[in-house]
Design a protein around this motif. Structure first.
Motif, PDB file in Angstrom:
ATOM      1  N   HIS A   1       8.900  -0.236   2.007  1.00 10.05           N
ATOM      2  CA  HIS A   1       8.228   0.698   1.092  1.00 10.05           C
ATOM      3  C   HIS A   1       6.979   1.230   1.799  1.00 10.05           C
ATOM      4  O   HIS A   1       6.201   0.449   2.340  1.00 10.05           O
ATOM      5  CB  HIS A   1       7.842  -0.044  -0.192  1.00 10.05           C
ATOM      6  CG  HIS A   1       7.006   0.766  -1.150  1.00 10.05           C
ATOM      7  ND1 HIS A   1       7.460   1.923  -1.733  1.00 10.05           N
ATOM      8  CD2 HIS A   1       5.756   0.566  -1.637  1.00 10.05           C
ATOM      9  CE1 HIS A   1       6.510   2.403  -2.538  1.00 10.05           C
ATOM     10  NE2 HIS A   1       5.472   1.610  -2.491  1.00 10.05           N
TER      11      HIS A   1
ATOM     12  N   TYR B   1       5.944  -0.394   5.009  1.00 12.78           N
ATOM     13  CA  TYR B   1       5.666  -1.832   5.018  1.00 12.78           C
ATOM     14  C   TYR B   1       6.897  -2.603   4.535  1.00 12.78           C
ATOM     15  O   TYR B   1       7.576  -2.152   3.602  1.00 12.78           O
ATOM     16  CB  TYR B   1       4.513  -2.169   4.068  1.00 12.78           C
ATOM     17  CG  TYR B   1       3.152  -1.732   4.573  1.00 12.78           C
ATOM     18  CD1 TYR B   1       2.284  -2.637   5.168  1.00 12.78           C
ATOM     19  CD2 TYR B   1       2.754  -0.403   4.441  1.00 12.78           C
ATOM     20  CE1 TYR B   1       1.042  -2.234   5.627  1.00 12.78           C
ATOM     21  CE2 TYR B   1       1.502   0.012   4.906  1.00 12.78           C
ATOM     22  CZ  TYR B   1       0.649  -0.913   5.495  1.00 12.78           C
ATOM     23  OH  TYR B   1      -0.574  -0.509   5.953  1.00 12.78           O
TER      24      TYR B   1
ATOM     25  N   THR C   1       3.738  -2.375  -6.207  1.00 11.33           N
ATOM     26  CA  THR C   1       4.499  -2.226  -4.970  1.00 11.33           C
ATOM     27  C   THR C   1       3.661  -1.565  -3.875  1.00 11.33           C
ATOM     28  O   THR C   1       3.742  -1.925  -2.708  1.00 11.33           O
ATOM     29  CB  THR C   1       5.713  -1.305  -5.220  1.00 11.33           C
ATOM     30  OG1 THR C   1       6.112  -1.450  -6.571  1.00 11.33           O
ATOM     31  CG2 THR C   1       6.837  -1.645  -4.297  1.00 11.33           C
ATOM     32  N   THR C   2       2.913  -0.559  -4.269  1.00 16.42           N
ATOM     33  CA  THR C   2       2.193   0.288  -3.324  1.00 16.42           C
ATOM     34  C   THR C   2       0.781  -0.244  -3.053  1.00 16.42           C
ATOM     35  O   THR C   2       0.123   0.203  -2.115  1.00 16.42           O
ATOM     36  CB  THR C   2       2.136   1.729  -3.880  1.00 16.42           C
ATOM     37  OG1 THR C   2       3.396   2.021  -4.477  1.00 16.42           O
ATOM     38  CG2 THR C   2       1.892   2.736  -2.788  1.00 16.42           C
TER      39      THR C   2
ATOM     40  N   ILE D   1      -3.936  -3.797   2.810  1.00 22.85           N
ATOM     41  CA  ILE D   1      -3.850  -4.061   4.259  1.00 22.85           C
ATOM     42  C   ILE D   1      -4.677  -3.025   5.031  1.00 22.85           C
ATOM     43  O   ILE D   1      -5.432  -3.363   5.948  1.00 22.85           O
ATOM     44  CB  ILE D   1      -2.376  -4.004   4.734  1.00 22.85           C
ATOM     45  CG1 ILE D   1      -1.583  -5.164   4.161  1.00 22.85           C
ATOM     46  CG2 ILE D   1      -2.299  -3.968   6.258  1.00 22.85           C
ATOM     47  CD1 ILE D   1      -1.766  -6.484   4.851  1.00 22.85           C
ATOM     48  N   ALA D   2      -4.573  -1.761   4.633  1.00 25.68           N
ATOM     49  CA  ALA D   2      -5.301  -0.700   5.333  1.00 25.68           C
ATOM     50  C   ALA D   2      -6.815  -0.896   5.172  1.00 25.68           C
ATOM     51  O   ALA D   2      -7.589  -0.738   6.115  1.00 25.68           O
ATOM     52  CB  ALA D   2      -4.881   0.665   4.802  1.00 25.68           C
TER      53      ALA D   2
ATOM     54  N   PRO E   1      -0.304  -3.489  -2.168  1.00 23.99           N
ATOM     55  CA  PRO E   1      -0.539  -4.300  -0.954  1.00 23.99           C
ATOM     56  C   PRO E   1      -0.713  -3.456   0.326  1.00 23.99           C
ATOM     57  O   PRO E   1      -1.621  -3.778   1.119  1.00 23.99           O
ATOM     58  CB  PRO E   1       0.699  -5.208  -0.876  1.00 23.99           C
ATOM     59  CG  PRO E   1       1.209  -5.280  -2.280  1.00 23.99           C
ATOM     60  CD  PRO E   1       0.905  -3.951  -2.891  1.00 23.99           C
ATOM     61  N   PRO E   2       0.071  -2.406   0.533  1.00 27.42           N
ATOM     62  CA  PRO E   2      -0.176  -1.579   1.730  1.00 27.42           C
ATOM     63  C   PRO E   2      -1.577  -0.962   1.753  1.00 27.42           C
ATOM     64  O   PRO E   2      -2.181  -0.809   2.820  1.00 27.42           O
ATOM     65  CB  PRO E   2       0.906  -0.502   1.643  1.00 27.42           C
ATOM     66  CG  PRO E   2       2.026  -1.166   0.917  1.00 27.42           C
ATOM     67  CD  PRO E   2       1.349  -2.027  -0.112  1.00 27.42           C
TER      68      PRO E   2
ATOM     69  N   VAL F   1       7.071  -7.920  -5.494  1.00 30.50           N
ATOM     70  CA  VAL F   1       5.714  -8.356  -5.150  1.00 30.50           C
ATOM     71  C   VAL F   1       5.182  -9.364  -6.168  1.00 30.50           C
ATOM     72  O   VAL F   1       4.729 -10.444  -5.807  1.00 30.50           O
ATOM     73  CB  VAL F   1       4.752  -7.151  -5.041  1.00 30.50           C
ATOM     74  CG1 VAL F   1       3.316  -7.616  -4.852  1.00 30.50           C
ATOM     75  CG2 VAL F   1       5.176  -6.246  -3.889  1.00 30.50           C
TER      76      VAL F   1
ATOM     77  N   VAL G   1      -3.402 -10.894  -0.531  1.00 30.07           N
ATOM     78  CA  VAL G   1      -4.134  -9.781   0.086  1.00 30.07           C
ATOM     79  C   VAL G   1      -4.717  -8.872  -0.994  1.00 30.07           C
ATOM     80  O   VAL G   1      -5.860  -8.411  -0.909  1.00 30.07           O
ATOM     81  CB  VAL G   1      -3.204  -8.977   1.031  1.00 30.07           C
ATOM     82  CG1 VAL G   1      -3.921  -7.753   1.575  1.00 30.07           C
ATOM     83  CG2 VAL G   1      -2.709  -9.847   2.170  1.00 30.07           C
TER      84      VAL G   1
ATOM     85  N   LYS H   1       2.022 -13.846  -0.262  1.00 25.69           N
ATOM     86  CA  LYS H   1       1.100 -13.313   0.746  1.00 25.69           C
ATOM     87  C   LYS H   1       0.545 -11.963   0.287  1.00 25.69           C
ATOM     88  O   LYS H   1      -0.667 -11.720   0.365  1.00 25.69           O
ATOM     89  CB  LYS H   1       1.813 -13.177   2.088  1.00 25.69           C
ATOM     90  CG  LYS H   1       0.871 -12.797   3.221  1.00 25.69           C
ATOM     91  CD  LYS H   1       1.552 -12.808   4.566  1.00 25.69           C
ATOM     92  CE  LYS H   1       0.593 -12.523   5.707  1.00 25.69           C
ATOM     93  NZ  LYS H   1       1.281 -12.397   7.001  1.00 25.69           N
ATOM     94  N   ALA H   2       1.430 -11.114  -0.211  1.00 20.46           N
ATOM     95  CA  ALA H   2       0.989  -9.797  -0.694  1.00 20.46           C
ATOM     96  C   ALA H   2       0.030  -9.952  -1.869  1.00 20.46           C
ATOM     97  O   ALA H   2      -0.994  -9.266  -1.951  1.00 20.46           O
ATOM     98  CB  ALA H   2       2.199  -8.959  -1.088  1.00 20.46           C
TER      99      ALA H   2
ATOM    100  N   GLY I   1       7.582 -14.126  -6.520  1.00 20.83           N
ATOM    101  CA  GLY I   1       7.248 -12.892  -5.806  1.00 20.83           C
ATOM    102  C   GLY I   1       6.736 -13.143  -4.396  1.00 20.83           C
ATOM    103  O   GLY I   1       6.998 -14.196  -3.814  1.00 20.83           O
ATOM    104  N   ASN I   2       6.010 -12.177  -3.860  1.00 19.14           N
ATOM    105  CA  ASN I   2       5.482 -12.275  -2.497  1.00 19.14           C
ATOM    106  C   ASN I   2       4.039 -12.767  -2.558  1.00 19.14           C
ATOM    107  O   ASN I   2       3.108 -12.004  -2.804  1.00 19.14           O
ATOM    108  CB  ASN I   2       5.570 -10.898  -1.819  1.00 19.14           C
ATOM    109  CG  ASN I   2       5.063 -10.927  -0.382  1.00 19.14           C
ATOM    110  OD1 ASN I   2       4.306 -11.822   0.009  1.00 19.14           O
ATOM    111  ND2 ASN I   2       5.464  -9.951   0.396  1.00 19.14           N
TER     112      ASN I   2
END
Lengths: 349, 382, 84
Positions: C47, C50, B145-146, B152-153, B148-149, B207, B271, B267-268, B264-265
């Protein structure tokens, strides 16, 4: 307030510039600051007398004295600022003994470089809060610390008050069967502060509940002198304050989750940050505990006061040698409501 | 709050509890491991266990990224902050987690280390932009869950050519951990620990989708029900698991259909694939080394990998002796079976990882369930 | 676990891949970099700042009606038993 040179009524333009070390030296700069700022805004006969201490005749009855240091970041937040908070906080501590507050003192620790205009904003707000509450600030002190050794301004206030005859309010007096009330929705102050922290930045129309509760308390103790416990759930929130009372009185408590008032904005912000409103600070709410036969009357009196419109019965005191605070959840299950462990930190998991 | 409050409604809870009582066969027991701390939290926070019949048990799994991060990695993060003097950006969850010698990020911060609490990886990028002369390290933790963010960063940092930003990657994978638990001798051979079914992750699955659990359900012949984190979700998923067990089925079912799909996602996932690759092995606190259970930063993004940018000492940290976290994370023991529980190890002063995070089984037991007997006195039956 | 909540998209800034979402009365800016498509009025799962996934209102309603149906069962079953 040491104000040897300050026996003039001081009018004048708003202050500019910043706090520097000479403002705390005790010399002419200190006197000038006292005259142009503190005396100007706090003005009252006892302060104007210009002595190191305020001298007055206490009324008959038992006296209550309380002190509170105020450190808050940011200094200005929705619904208040450190100045109003410093007045309300100490008035409330006095009121929670069932007492009528009489006088306040104020001590300022200023950081070098703190803009005088901001200091004046704080002082004006304090003066307005004290005047609205009818409790004058009659003595005080100012010190300056070097840049980097403070956080703008720290304010310590001390208050003195008198307890009406026949009122016996104390944290160790809760008894099994007693009823627990709260004077309105919880968590507003803490969430208003959090919403302005740079790393959390969210928008919500929640204002701090910062308020002086002594008039609400006066109407409560007048109508229901049987009240056993009063306390304001500040740091640590409702949960921690109830645990303190449970331990002091050596009793347990049973709360009804569905009955605890929480504003929607507080609930949503807490969901977002993984926090529990039960542990969020309040600055204008009180908890009252009274025998069951007078609870309905007390609730009615509280709801009749502007600061108690949202009052509710939230639970009862039970016998429990472990002094646990338990709660029946909205789901009908039960859980322990524990003390707060350290500071509540926002979480992601 | 729409799509939140509806899933906490008491009248529906009573209906679901009634259905569970009717359908749970009195002659057998149902041991259901909820993998995620989110489920554990909902079960305790709402008192869900109180609504279950006595033969339906929840076993609290290792699904808390804070609880499973080994001490050594926290020591490494401390080293980055204290020896390399970086600005360390961390989620609030990690602040109090004990490292070696009862150190923690919170204590390091008190001692002057530059530890910043962030809410989002975007905050870490902002801090890097605001402090061009300082090295900024994102202490990245968490499950799928955490991740993909973080990806992105990292990509944004590469696009912007930031030279003072890097990631200390500790992202871990859930399917590998679930497999490890079922295969561990303690669970496989012990008659004591029977895990009959799993409540599968909810937000992780948003995700990765529900498909990754399908081989698991087939090979290990256990039902997996993907469940949302609201208490009604947990109850409905419990009912679905009970029905599977009654029917002798072992399928992947999805209770959390409002958010989770089979795929799921995408795109995520894309990435994440672009930035990260499998780590051959990673140590989980409590579970030990688990193969293919974590991610590391690909060579293309080496410039943003804190493990390559800074010299980090190999950790010699040991898990505290007599701490039962390993068995508790596998569901083989309950928090109250641990000698340290409440006896030197409390949320105020945690020794084991399960006591640290409010998601941890021990902390949840302590905070919500400790000494669950009714209070004495006339009100006890209330 | 992973703390995530459904929130409604109330404004979009596609150039910055950002959106403002509302969770009850709370407003917060988040990143939508992980979503393929999103529109104002959508509910998304948020979350660590995002949006992870769009929420399906139809599926949410279906789940709720199944939950209601589970609670309605006793009468149905009792009726069935008494008829038998």
């Amino acid at each position: 307030m040491t104000a040897h040179d300050a026996r003039f009524s001081a009018a004048g333009a708003p202050l500019t510039g910043a706090v520097d070390m000479t403002h705390g030296s005790g010399g002419r700069a200190t006197a000038e600051l006292v005259r142009s700022l503190f005396l100007k805004h706090f003005d009252n006969p006892l302060l104007r007398a210009g002595n190191d201490g305020a001298c007055f005749q206490p009324p008959a009855g038992r006296l209550v004295m309380s002190t509170d240091a105020h450190v808050v970041s940011p200094l200005f937040f929705p619904g208040g600022d450190i100045g109003a908070l410093a007045v309300h906080g100490t008035i409330n501590d006095i009121a929670m003994a069932g007492a009528r507050p009489l006088y306040l003192s104020a001590a300022f620790i200023l950081e070098q470089g703190f803009p005088l205009a901001e200091l004046e904003r704080v002082v004006v707000s304090m003066a307005a809060a004290a005047s609205a509450a009818g409790v004058p600030i009659v003595t005080g002190d100012t010190k300056v610390v070097e840049r980097g050794k403070g956080d703008g301004v720290f304010i310590t206030t001390t208050g003195i008050g008198v307890v009406p005859d026949g009122v016996e309010v104390s944290g160790d007096r809760a008894r099994p069967g007693d009823v627990i009330l709260v004077s309105g929705p919880i968590g507003d102050h803490g969430v208003a502060i959090l919403s302005k922290r740079e790393n959390l930045a969210f928008e919500v129309e929640i204002c701090s509940d910062s308020a002086a509760l002594h008039r609400l308390v006066a109407s409560m103790v007048e109508a229901v002198p049987e009240i056993r416990v009063l306390r304001d759930p500040t740091r640590g929130g409702l949960a921690t304050t109830l645990n303190e009372i449970a331990q002091q009185s050596r009793v347990g408590m049973r709360l009804e989750e569905a009955a605890i008032p929480v504003n929607e904005g507080v609930r949503a912000a807490c969901e977002l940050l993984g926090l529990d409103p039960l542990y969020i600070a309040n600055e204008g709410k009180l908890i009252a505990i009274c025998p069951p036969d007078v609870a309905a009357r007390l609730l009615a009196v509280m709801r009749a006061h502007p600061l108690g419109l949202g009052s509710a019965v939230i639970g009862e005191v039970v016998g429990d040698p472990n002094a646990f605070v338990q709660m029946r959840t909205v789901f009908g299950g039960s859980r322990i409501v524990d003390w707060l462990n350290g500071e509540q930190l926002p979480r992601i998991c | 709050m729409k799509y939140v409050d509806e899933f906490r409604a008491r009248d529906l809870a009573e209906g679901l509890a009634g259905a569970i009582r009717r359908e749970a066969a009195p002659g057998r027991s149902y041991n259901i491991m909820e993998f995620c701390g989110g489920h554990t939290h909902a079960i305790f926070r709402y008192g869900v266990q109180d609504l279950m019949p006595s033969n339906v048990h929840y076993i609290h799994g290792p699904g808390c990224p804070v609880c499973v991060l080994p001490i050594g990695r926290i020591d490494n993060a401390l080293e980055l902050a204290e020896r390399h003097k970086v600005i360390l950006c961390t989620y609030g969850d990690m602040m109090r987690v004990p490292a070696s010698g009862r150190r923690s990020l919170l204590k390091a911060k008190a001692d002057g280390a530059d530890v910043h609490m962030i809410y989002s990886t975007q905050d870490a990028l902002r801090i890097a932009a605001e402090n061009p002369t300082r090295q900024v390290v994102l202490f990245a933790i968490g499950f799928e869950t955490t991740t993909p963010p973080t990806a992105i960063a990292l990509k944004a940092a590469a696009d912007r050519g930031l030279t003072n930003f890097s990631v200390f990657c500790n992202h871990v994978l859930t399917p590998a951990a679930i497999k490890e638990i079922v295969e561990s001798p303690e669970v496989r051979d012990s008659a004591r620990v029977a895990i009959d079914a799993f409540l599968g992750p909810s937000h992780v699955s948003s995700v990765i989708g529900s498909a990754p659990y399908e081989p698991f359900a087939k090979v290990y012949r256990r039902p997996v029900v993907i469940a949302g984190f609201e208490p009604l979700d947990v109850m409905q998923a419990t009912l679905m698991a009970i029905r599977q067990l009654n029917d002798g089925r072992h399928e992947v079912e999805n209770q959390y259909v409002r958010v989770v799909t089979r795929e799921g996602n995408r795109k995520a996932q894309g990435v994440v694939d672009e930035v990260f690759e499998l780590r051959p092995s990673f140590a989980w606190r409590g579970l030990g080394e688990v193969a293919d259970s974590a991610l590391r930063i690909r060579a293309e993004f080496a410039a943003f990998d804190a493990e390559r940018r800074f010299e980090i000492s190999p950790s010699t940290a040991r898990e505290p002796k007599s701490c039962e976290c390993p068995s508790i994370l596998r569901g083989a023991k309950k928090p109250t079976d641990c000698k340290l529980f409440g006896n030197g190890c409390t949320p105020d002063n945690p020794i084991g990882s399960c006591m640290v995070s409010s998601e941890g089984a021990c902390a949840a037991y302590w905070t919500y369930g400790r000494f669950r007997q009714p209070a004495s006195g006339s009100e006890a039956a209330a | 676990m992973c703390l995530a909540l459904p929130a409604e998209v109330i404004s979009l800034d596609l150039a910055r891949q950002a959106a403002v979402v509302a969770l009850g009365p709370v407003r917060k800016e988040i990143s939508i970099a992980l979503l393929d498509e999103v529109a104002i009025g959508d509910f998304v799962l948020v979350h660590v700042g995002y949006a992870l996934h769009r929420l399906s209102p139809e599926e949410a309603e279906r789940t709720l009606s199944m939950m209601r149906a589970a609670g309605d069962c006793p009468e149905a079953e009792l009726a069935g038993e008494s008829a038998a």
